[in-house]
Design a protein around this motif. Sequence first.
Motif, PDB file in Angstrom:
ATOM      1  N   LEU A  29       0.824  -1.226  -0.007  1.00 59.69           N
ATOM      2  CA  LEU A  29       0.041  -0.070   0.032  1.00 59.69           C
ATOM      3  C   LEU A  29       0.791   1.314  -0.097  1.00 59.69           C
ATOM      4  CD1 LEU A  29      -2.617  -0.992   2.517  1.00 59.69           C
ATOM      5  CD2 LEU A  29      -2.881  -1.025   0.193  1.00 59.69           C
ATOM      6  N   THR A  30       2.093   1.346   0.265  1.00 56.00           N
ATOM      7  CA  THR A  30       2.798   2.277   0.473  1.00 56.00           C
ATOM      8  C   THR A  30       4.003   2.590  -0.837  1.00 56.00           C
ATOM      9  OG1 THR A  30       4.440   1.387   1.814  1.00 56.00           O
ATOM     10  CG2 THR A  30       2.715   2.259   2.639  1.00 56.00           C
ATOM     11  N   HIS A 258       1.488   6.280   2.766  1.00 56.69           N
ATOM     12  CA  HIS A 258       2.204   6.288   4.255  1.00 56.69           C
ATOM     13  C   HIS A 258       1.484   5.341   5.116  1.00 56.69           C
ATOM     14  CE1 HIS A 258       3.811   9.785   2.028  1.00 56.69           C
ATOM     15  NE2 HIS A 258       2.736  10.509   2.403  1.00 56.69           N
ATOM     16  N   TRP A 259       2.531   4.882   6.267  1.00 57.42           N
ATOM     17  CA  TRP A 259       1.919   3.779   7.101  1.00 57.42           C
ATOM     18  C   TRP A 259       2.153   4.286   8.242  1.00 57.42           C
ATOM     19  CZ3 TRP A 259      -0.603  -0.629   5.776  1.00 57.42           C
ATOM     20  CH2 TRP A 259      -0.733  -1.407   6.860  1.00 57.42           C
ATOM     21  N   MET A 260       1.062   4.086   9.346  1.00 59.55           N
ATOM     22  CA  MET A 260       1.311   4.368  10.755  1.00 59.55           C
ATOM     23  C   MET A 260       0.866   3.148  11.671  1.00 59.55           C
ATOM     24  SD  MET A 260      -0.250   8.125  12.371  1.00 59.55           S
ATOM     25  CE  MET A 260      -1.998   7.737  12.009  1.00 59.55           C
ATOM     26  N   TYR A 292      -2.468   5.134   5.775  1.00 61.68           N
ATOM     27  CA  TYR A 292      -3.047   3.824   6.466  1.00 61.68           C
ATOM     28  C   TYR A 292      -2.339   3.592   7.676  1.00 61.68           C
ATOM     29  CZ  TYR A 292      -3.626   2.970   1.375  1.00 61.68           C
ATOM     30  OH  TYR A 292      -4.061   3.163   0.192  1.00 61.68           O
ATOM     31  N   CYS A 293      -3.492   2.944   8.703  1.00 58.87           N
ATOM     32  CA  CYS A 293      -3.146   2.705   9.873  1.00 58.87           C
ATOM     33  C   CYS A 293      -3.736   1.294  10.271  1.00 58.87           C
ATOM     34  CB  CYS A 293      -3.690   3.806  10.816  1.00 58.87           C
ATOM     35  SG  CYS A 293      -3.333   3.634  12.816  1.00 58.87           S
ATOM     36  N   SER A 294      -2.780   0.226  10.706  1.00 60.45           N
ATOM     37  CA  SER A 294      -3.276  -0.988  11.128  1.00 60.45           C
ATOM     38  C   SER A 294      -3.603  -0.654  12.573  1.00 60.45           C
ATOM     39  CB  SER A 294      -2.410  -1.909  11.072  1.00 60.45           C
ATOM     40  OG  SER A 294      -1.013  -1.726  11.475  1.00 60.45           O
ATOM     41  N   VAL A 295      -4.878  -1.369  13.039  1.00 56.66           N
ATOM     42  CA  VAL A 295      -5.390  -1.668  14.347  1.00 56.66           C
ATOM     43  C   VAL A 295      -5.600  -3.142  14.560  1.00 56.66           C
ATOM     44  CG1 VAL A 295      -6.925  -1.153  16.053  1.00 56.66           C
ATOM     45  CG2 VAL A 295      -6.325   0.692  14.224  1.00 56.66           C
ATOM     46  N   ARG A 296      -5.296  -3.743  15.599  1.00 53.13           N
ATOM     47  CA  ARG A 296      -5.368  -5.221  15.777  1.00 53.13           C
ATOM     48  C   ARG A 296      -6.650  -5.277  16.889  1.00 53.13           C
ATOM     49  NH1 ARG A 296       0.176  -8.657  16.918  1.00 53.13           N
ATOM     50  NH2 ARG A 296       0.969  -8.544  14.820  1.00 53.13           N
ATOM     51  N   PRO A 313     -12.528   2.914   7.502  1.00 54.89           N
ATOM     52  CA  PRO A 313     -12.254   1.099   7.287  1.00 54.89           C
ATOM     53  C   PRO A 313     -11.791   0.737   5.869  1.00 54.89           C
ATOM     54  CG  PRO A 313     -14.121   1.324   8.635  1.00 54.89           C
ATOM     55  CD  PRO A 313     -13.979   2.672   7.999  1.00 54.89           C
ATOM     56  N   PHE A 314     -10.701   0.325   5.821  1.00 55.57           N
ATOM     57  CA  PHE A 314     -10.288   0.034   4.293  1.00 55.57           C
ATOM     58  C   PHE A 314     -10.331  -1.745   4.095  1.00 55.57           C
ATOM     59  CE2 PHE A 314      -6.562  -1.177   1.453  1.00 55.57           C
ATOM     60  CZ  PHE A 314      -7.073  -0.372   0.413  1.00 55.57           C
TER      61      PHE A 314
END
Length: 359
Positions: A29-30, A258-260, A292-296, A313-314
Motif C-alpha cells: 500500500l505504500t 504512508h503507513w502508521m 494507512y493505520c493498522s489496528v489489531r 475502514p479499508f
Amino acid sequence: MIRSFGVRDLLLVGNLQKKGTCLDPEIALTRPYSPLLAALSSYLLLQEGGTSTFILEAMDQSSPSTSPHGERSPERSRGTVEPSGHRQMQGLAQMRQRRGRPEADVIYLAPSFSTADEAPAIWHRLLTHLCTRAGERGIQRLFARLAEDGEEIETFQQVGFSPYTREDIFRLNSLSESHQRLDRVVMRPQQAVDAWALQRLYANVAPRLVQHVESLGERGWERSSVDWPLRARSEGYVLEDNGEIVSYLLFSGGRIGHWMRILLHPQAYDRADEVIQHGLAFLSHYPPCPIYCSVREYEGGLRAPLQDWGFEPFGSQAVLVKHTTVRIKEPARKLVPALDKRAEAATPTMSRINSNRGI
C-alpha cells in the motif's frame, strides 16, 4: 522441482511478478513492490538473511482429486477440476527474514488465485518448501498476512499455519489543514534506551497468546533506518506520562502511501487524539498520499478516535504463524575408554580361594 533464484530465472520472475500476490500490506500500500528487484538485490549482495526467492518449475502429473501421497489436493478442496494430462506448473515464493530475529515473513507468492486455477497447488508446494528451508536456516517462526475472507487462508492452514490475531486497516485519503496543525509537542523521538519500556508497554497491550507467538524481546523494538529495497526509513516517537511510556507511534512514508502504527496503553485511550494528531502532523511533511493505520482486534480503543479524524475502514486481514522444526546438530558422543569396558564376571584369585577355605 523447486530451486533458489538464479540469474537464469530473470525472465521467469519478471513474468510471474505481474500476476502474483504481495502479502505485506505495508509494502503493497505504500510503494510499488518488485519481486525481481528484491530477488536480484539479495542475490548480488549475497544476503542470506534478506529476501529469499524460490522458483517452482514442474510438470504436474497428479490426478485432479488426489496428491501423490493420496491426500486431497488443494485444487479439489477449492472446487475446481482440472482435465487429465500433464500441466506445466510455474510459481514464485519469497520470504523475508526479520533482522536480528529467528523469524521471517512470507511476503510474495505467484501466481495469484485470481489468475491461475492451479495456484492452490503451486502455493502448497512452495509454502511447504519455505517451511523446510526456514527450519534449516534456524528460523523458528514464519508469519503471513492474508485477507480475512480470502480463500488463500485454506492453503496456508493445510501447510500448518494458524491464525492468532486479526488486523483492521484504516485509510485517510488526504490531509486537511487541521490535520497539519500541531497545538503542542508532547511526543519525543524514540531512543535506544526506550527498548525495555516499550517491551512493558507491549506486555500491557497484547494478550498473552500474542506475546507468546511473537516473542518480542528488547531487540524487537530496534528501529532500522533503511531496509532497502522493501521499506523506507521509519520514524518512531513515544509519549510519556509520569516517566512511563504509554504510547508508541511508528510511521514511514512511501511513494503511493504512508503507513502508521500506534501502540497505546489501555489506560491511556483518552490520549489517543494527541497521538493521532502528532502522527498526521509529522506525515504532513511527506508528499501527499493516502495514510494507512493498522489496528489489531485487541486495540478497540483506537477505532473511534481514528474515524473521528477522518479515517475509514479499508480492509481486514488475518495474521498467521507457522512454527518450524529447526534442525539441531549434535556431536556424536563417545564413551571415555576407561568407561567403555563391558561388565565381566569376577574371577576369584588364589589368595581369595584359599582364604575362603580357611587355609
